[in-house]
Design a protein around this motif. Structure first.
Motif, short mmCIF file in Angstrom:
data_model
loop_
_atom_site.label_atom_id
_atom_site.label_comp_id
_atom_site.label_asym_id
_atom_site.label_seq_id
_atom_site.Cartn_x
_atom_site.Cartn_y
_atom_site.Cartn_z
N UNK A 146 9.14 14.39 10.35
CA UNK A 146 7.71 14.64 10.28
C UNK A 146 7.47 16.06 9.78
N UNK A 147 7.18 16.20 8.49
CA UNK A 147 7.03 17.52 7.89
C UNK A 147 5.78 18.25 8.37
N UNK A 148 4.93 17.55 9.17
CA UNK A 148 3.73 18.22 9.68
C UNK A 148 4.06 19.15 10.85
N UNK A 149 5.27 19.01 11.41
CA UNK A 149 5.67 19.89 12.50
C UNK A 149 5.65 21.33 11.99
N UNK A 150 5.13 22.24 12.79
CA UNK A 150 4.91 23.61 12.34
C UNK A 150 6.22 24.31 12.01
N UNK A 151 6.13 25.23 11.04
CA UNK A 151 7.29 26.04 10.67
C UNK A 151 7.72 26.93 11.82
N UNK A 152 6.76 27.31 12.68
CA UNK A 152 7.10 28.16 13.83
C UNK A 152 8.05 27.43 14.77
N UNK A 153 7.84 26.13 14.95
CA UNK A 153 8.74 25.33 15.79
C UNK A 153 10.15 25.35 15.21
N UNK A 154 10.25 25.11 13.89
CA UNK A 154 11.56 25.08 13.23
C UNK A 154 12.28 26.41 13.43
N UNK A 155 11.57 27.51 13.27
CA UNK A 155 12.17 28.84 13.43
C UNK A 155 12.68 29.05 14.86
N UNK A 156 11.83 28.76 15.83
CA UNK A 156 12.19 28.96 17.24
C UNK A 156 13.39 28.11 17.64
N UNK A 157 13.38 26.84 17.23
CA UNK A 157 14.42 25.91 17.66
C UNK A 157 15.78 26.28 17.06
N UNK A 158 15.81 26.57 15.78
CA UNK A 158 17.08 26.95 15.15
C UNK A 158 17.62 28.25 15.76
N UNK A 159 16.74 29.17 16.08
CA UNK A 159 17.17 30.43 16.68
C UNK A 159 17.77 30.20 18.06
N UNK A 160 17.08 29.42 18.90
CA UNK A 160 17.57 29.15 20.25
C UNK A 160 18.89 28.39 20.21
N UNK A 161 19.01 27.48 19.27
CA UNK A 161 20.25 26.71 19.12
C UNK A 161 21.41 27.64 18.77
N UNK A 189 14.04 33.65 5.03
CA UNK A 189 14.98 34.68 4.57
C UNK A 189 14.65 36.10 5.04
N UNK A 190 13.48 36.29 5.64
CA UNK A 190 13.12 37.62 6.13
C UNK A 190 12.97 37.64 7.65
N UNK A 191 13.62 36.70 8.34
CA UNK A 191 13.53 36.62 9.80
C UNK A 191 14.53 37.58 10.43
N UNK A 192 14.03 38.69 10.93
CA UNK A 192 14.89 39.78 11.41
C UNK A 192 15.80 39.37 12.55
N UNK A 193 15.27 38.61 13.50
CA UNK A 193 16.08 38.26 14.68
C UNK A 193 17.25 37.35 14.32
N UNK A 194 17.11 36.58 13.27
CA UNK A 194 18.23 35.76 12.82
C UNK A 194 19.37 36.65 12.35
N UNK A 195 19.03 37.72 11.61
CA UNK A 195 20.07 38.65 11.15
C UNK A 195 20.67 39.43 12.32
N UNK A 196 19.84 39.79 13.29
CA UNK A 196 20.37 40.49 14.47
C UNK A 196 21.37 39.60 15.21
N UNK A 197 21.03 38.34 15.37
CA UNK A 197 21.93 37.40 16.04
C UNK A 197 23.21 37.21 15.23
N UNK A 198 23.08 37.19 13.91
CA UNK A 198 24.25 37.08 13.04
C UNK A 198 25.16 38.30 13.25
N UNK A 199 24.55 39.46 13.44
CA UNK A 199 25.33 40.66 13.72
C UNK A 199 26.16 40.51 14.98
#
Length: 657
Positions: free
Chosen positions: A38-53, A78-88
């Motif tokens: 369901x592509x109507x699901x918000x992008x914010x949900x996608x960001x939060x879920x992938x980060x928590x995973x 590509x500009x999500x800072x916390x994703x890069x911090x977690x990668x660090x």
């Protein structure tokens, strides 16, 4: 985000705090499965879920799965800072170089991430990187000096949670009135929310209260430049120079402001002086190139851009600036180098985007549409993912103009009666610079630039009980006249004394109703171009700012349709008040169209308008070099070699392919 989605995210966070990592991963996978269906699901949900995973995987010591998840997350954001911090954190034990790069990327996208800065501090100390360590510790000292609430608000702002950041900041200011850092932060939030009048008031007040605070003065000057108030920006820059006459950044700021008002020689002198002191300043070389290009000295501009690459071979803006001359041709060797750079892990996102657009232009010039489109598409995709643009909201905003301005609401006796301005409107890349150059070649007309003043007036009307544009019809004749006079006063600094002047801000097509209410005698020319040529040309262009609709074929096609629909409305409610000039007709019969344009403006014919390419003036748009040449038709049909890649655009413009 719906209430149900908020509950799901909260449950995942609770499980994470309780170390139920496998439950977090399973819950995330369930949501992701639904998201992809369901592509109507918000992008914010996608960001939060992938980060928590990803965090859950790392805490389970499954670092490879965490890195894989984070790479997917970064591909979307590509500009999500916390994703890069977690990668660090994921790379800390196995690859210190990658860890350092990841933490550095995190701080670039969110300078308020104190934990990432602290990790970098340890690494810079261990590696004896004294210069990097000094800058790092300077930022740490600044962040730790901020009150806790302001640090939190700064973090929220950089994470894109602007309304939450604004709320925290306002609460802090309620009990800490006139706190300079809070005023500057609230202004920055206002700028991101495009509440420019509020931001300008805050920064002006901050500078008045704290005249020796250069950070506030610099922020104020930058905003004035962003709003096109370059004369005011010059004034602020000169005051800054009084406080810090030897400051490099202040001198650069003054030069930038001088370019804005067209004082190119002064600006060029400052840039050259700074480079004579230290040549290793790539950003100054690019700024010098822009000033030289605006002056018409393309050869020297190219030399300046090439010098920037000598000192920073991954500086994307230099490559794009070369491409953006529209006449430069990349060598095969340079194209090969750019391909390596654009794929290098160390290349910053902004540099990657700039180089992608440059590669698109390079391969288009080499008659390789397949590779050209691949890079254009990649650059646009990456750029779009850094923006929060919704074409549906823009379509509604244009529809609101039609609702607000009906035929009966215009009265030529109201407003400021001056007939000085000639507005050239339309979409970017539609031929407006050519029309401006033709008119500016007339002895009675001053050419200026893309002036921001109508946009500023519209913005100042936007935050009232009844918002703009619905509130314009209720404005008194006195207010309408004052707004028209304000526009003339603000634009006077760009004129050279002719009876008429041009305002070539394309986006003013949205505000024709406002223009005709405050300046009923102003002339309006609509620059129109074949839709496929216009839209694809916009898609190929990396704009300095704004024009967010241009980074998707679907968005740009829908925007073109909305533009045409609004222009049809303006013609119906303002019959005879707008002249549509088709770009292709200008190319086919220049003299006839020039005479038509001049007649509409009430100007006598002058031969100089046909020899427009000989007119020497400051031009700061991408078409600057093209309009310094006689008429040519090579720009027509440039989309056709790319036709097989443009179905998404053609589907939006079905009758125009």
């Amino acid at each position: 985000m719906t209430l149900e989605e908020q509950k799901e995210i909260q449950q995942l966070k609770q499980w994470l705090m309780q170390s139920q990592h496998q439950a977090v991963i399973s819950g995330c996978n369930d949501i992701l499965r639904r998201t992809r269906e369901d592509m109507r699901v918000s992008q914010h949900i996608l960001k939060e879920v992938l980060y928590l995973k990803a965090v859950a995987y790392r805490l389970l010591a499954d670092v490879n799965s965490a890195i894989e998840t984070l790479n997917e997350l970064i591909s979307y954001f590509p500009d999500y800072a916390r994703a890069f911090q977690e990668l660090g954190y994921c790379y800390l034990a196995s690859d210190r170089k990658r860890a350092a790069h990841s933490f550095y990327q995190a701080t670039r996208f969110n300078p308020a991430l104190l934990t990432a800065w602290l990790q970098l501090e340890k690494m810079y100390k261990a590696d004896n990187q004294s210069q990097a360590l000094a800058l790092c510790q300077q930022q740490i000292a600044f962040l730790t000096s901020l009150p806790r609430a302001l640090l939190g608000a700064t973090d929220l702002m950089h994470e894109g949670q602007l309304h939450k950041a604004e709320q925290v900041c306002r609460q802090f200011l309620a009990s800490n009135e006139h706190h300079p850092e809070a005023m500057m932060l609230l202004a920055e939030i206002g700028i991101q929310l495009k509440v420019y009048s509020d931001a300008e008031f805050l920064l002006e007040s901050c500078v008045t209260l704290y005249p020796d605070n250069d950070r506030a003065a610099a922020a104020y000057q930058n905003l004035l430049s962003k709003l096109g108030k370059f004369p005011d920006a010059v004034s602020v820059a000169k005051k800054r120079l009084q406080y810090a006459p030897e400051s490099f950044t202040v001198k650069v700021g003054l030069a930038h402001a001088l370019v804005g008002v067209g004082e190119l020689e002064q600006a060029i002198d400052i840039y050259r002086e700074l480079l004579s002191e230290n040549e290793d300043r790539p950003a100054v070389w690019v700024a010098l190139g822009h000033a030289l290009k605006a002056k018409g000295d393309t050869r020297e501009a190219v030399n300046a851009y090439e010098r920037a690459i000598v000192f920073a071979d991954d500086f994307g803006d230099a490559y794009w600036s070369l491409a953006n001359t529209k006449t430069y041709r990349f060598s095969d060797e340079l194209l090969a180098k750019m391909i390596l750079l654009v794929d290098a892990e160390a290349t910053k996102l902004d540099d990657e985007i700039h180089i992608c657009f440059a590669l698109g232009k390079g391969f288009e010039d080499s008659a390789d549409p397949t590779r050209a489109f691949a890079y254009y598409e990649r650059g646009n995709r990456r750029k779009k993912r850094t923006l929060q643009f919704d074409i549906a909201k823009t379509e509604k905003a244009l529809q609101a103009q039609q609702q607000a301005f009906t035929k009966g609401c215009f009265n030529k006796t109201q407003g400021c009666q001056a007939a000085d301005p000639i507005f050239i409107v339309g979409l970017p890349r539609a031929g407006s610079t050519l029309l401006e150059q033709i008119l500016a070649s007339h002895s009675q007309v001053d050419g200026t630039m893309e002036l921001h003043d109508i946009l500023g007036i519209a913005s100042s009307l936007s935050h009232q009980a009844t918002p703009y544009p619905l509130n314009v019809s209720a404005l008194s004749n006195e207010t309408l006249s004052k707004l028209g006079e304000q526009y003339l006063r603000q634009t006077r600094a760009y004129r050279q004394g002719a009876p008429f002047f041009i305002d070539k801000m394309p986006n003013n097509f949205i505000h024709i109703g406002l223009i005709k209410k405050i300046l009923p005698n102003a002339k309006i020319i609509d620059a129109r171009r074949n839709p496929m040529d216009c839209c694809f040309s916009g898609f190929k262009q990396l704009f300095g700012e704004g024009q967010e609709f241009s980074y998707s074929l679907n968005d740009i096609g829908r925007y073109y349709n909305a533009y045409e629909k609004l222009m049809d409305h303006w013609h119906s409610v303002l019959p005879g008040e707008i002249l549509t000039v088709q770009h292709e007709e200008v190319l086919d019969d220049l003299e006839a169209q020039v005479k038509r344009i001049l007649a509409f403006c009430g100007l006598t014919f002058e031969e100089a308008c046909l020899a427009f390419h000989k007119t020497k003036r400051v031009i700061k748009t991408p078409s600057s070099e093209q309009v310094r040449q006689p008429i040519y038709k090579t720009g027509m049909g440039q989309w056709k070699p790319f036709e097989s890649y443009l179905d998404e655009l053609k589907d939006v413009l079905p009758a125009r392919s």
